[in-house]
Enzyme design. Structure first.
Site, PDB file in Angstrom:
ATOM      1  N   ASP A  14       0.882  -1.180   0.000  1.00 35.47           N
ATOM      2  CA  ASP A  14       0.000   0.000   0.000  1.00 35.47           C
ATOM      3  C   ASP A  14       0.912   1.220   0.000  1.00 35.47           C
ATOM      4  OD1 ASP A  14       0.903  -0.435   2.618  1.00 35.47           O
ATOM      5  OD2 ASP A  14      -0.882   0.438   3.541  1.00 35.47           O
ATOM      6  N   HIS A 277       9.184  -0.221   9.032  1.00 36.49           N
ATOM      7  CA  HIS A 277       8.628  -1.559   9.154  1.00 36.49           C
ATOM      8  C   HIS A 277       8.824  -2.394   7.889  1.00 36.49           C
ATOM      9  CE1 HIS A 277       6.433   0.214  12.577  1.00 36.49           C
ATOM     10  NE2 HIS A 277       6.112   1.202  11.752  1.00 36.49           N
TER      11      HIS A 277
END
Length: 356
Positions: A14, A277
């Site tokens: 995303d 992340h």
């Protein structure tokens, strides 16, 4: 290009700032055979995700990688995006020209995942860096997907640490908890059942998914010193400036994107830096030795008044159910950053530096 020892991968993104860093890391990693990138909504809407993905791949010198659009909303809930974290277009203060290379794939992202898993049965690693919407649709279409993949690696969840969206929930799972439950249940059932149902195919056993939650990804804290070291590796200033008033385009992009991300973390987390992340999860998918894992039973809360989206881990095995996920519990962040600086800095060093 394929080659001996290379790991075929599909990334599901995303694409916001840390997804962009993961794409650059993939392009810079010689052991990664990046077959395709699939796109879903999360940090920004899915169409913007696809635009960002294609632009970053072109920046990385990989305009030929297939980019496929997937579902544009979560399975059951309204879409929530996060412009306060990644900026209105998902890349912070950075600006990238629209990709001029290959257009979007005609394939629907969940179909691509299934088709590539069938084509490279037992070889393909699927790295999910986004809400699990596309992966859930893929496994609903092809229940044998857990047996077809070499492994599923998930950046998602919070297992022994605080959440980053609600007190106990992590962003990717929080956006589409129904999809996360479908994926954890389906892949976990395949891993704990012992063998693939009759019906063809060579691979009879499914590995447990590897879930890298905030417990380990928040140990990958990128600081201005890392950006400076990467720029030094690329032969430019930390803002991307090189002699003659030109800019290294990769370092310029990183500096502008990360400045926004670091300002966000300074406001909300009390340090000027960024949790990266997604590139850490990708690095661990390429080299699992970067993390220590523990097999545990995980379920996803869907109806809690305060805890919807929580990844509930049964560390004491009170449920009496077999472990369905390998959860990351420790990480070698120093080695990750050494590789990130060397690889992405090397990619930047090879980039042409146009005037701006």
């Amino acid at each position: 290009m394929s080659g001996p020892g290379r790991l075929p991968m599909v990334l599901d993104c995303d694409t916001g700032i840390d997804d962009s860093l993961a794409l650059l890391y993939a392009a810079a990693s010689p052991e990664c055979e990046l077959l395709a990138v699939t796109c879903t909504a999360g940090n920004v809407d899915a169409r913007q995700v696809a635009d960002n993905t294609r632009a970053v791949l072109e920046l990385a010198g990989r305009p030929g990688v297939e980019v496929a659009l997937g579902r544009e909303t979560p399975l059951e809930r309204p879409l929530v995006t996060t412009p306060e974290t990644h900026g209105p277009r998902g890349i912070g203060y950075a600006e990238l020209p629209p990709a001029a290379g290959i257009g979007l794939s005609p394939r629907f992202a969940p179909d691509l995942i299934v088709e590539e898993a069938c084509r490279r049965e037992g070889e393909l690693t699927l790295v999910a860096l986004a809400p699990l919407t596309n992966v859930a649709l893929a496994v609903l279409r092809e229940p044998d997907l857990p047996y077809l993949l070499r492994r599923l690696v998930i950046m998602g969840g919070s297992y022994r640490s605080a959440g980053n969206t609600a007190p106990t929930t992590e962003w990717n799972v929080n956006v589409d908890p129904e999809a996360a439950k479908i994926v954890f249940d389906a892949f976990g059932a395949a891993a704990t059942s012992g063998r693939r149902p009759a019906g063809g195919g060579r691979r009879r056993f499914a590995p447990r998914p590897l879930a890298l939650g905030l417990d380990v990804t928040e140990r990958a804290k990128l600081l201005p010193a890392h950006v400076a070291a990467l720029a030094d590796r690329a032969g430019c200033a930390p803002d991307g400036r090189v002699a003659g008033g030109t800019f290294n385009p990769v370092v310029r992009f990183l500096a502008d994107a990360l400045r926004f991300y670091m300002e966000f973390h300074e406001r909300y987390d009390g340090f000027y830096g960024a949790f990266v992340h997604d590139p850490f999860a990708l690095a661990a998918a390429l080299d699992p030795a970067l993390v220590q894992v523990q097999a545990v039973t995980v379920d996803v809360e869907l109806t809690g008044r305060l805890t919807t989206g929580e990844t509930v881990a049964d560390w004491r095995r009170t449920w009496g159910r077999p472990p369905n996920v390998d959860v990351g519990v420790a990480a070698d962040a120093d080695e990750f950053f050494r590789r990130f600086v060397e690889r992405v800095g090397g990619l930047a060093a090879a980039a042409v530096a146009p005037s701006r």
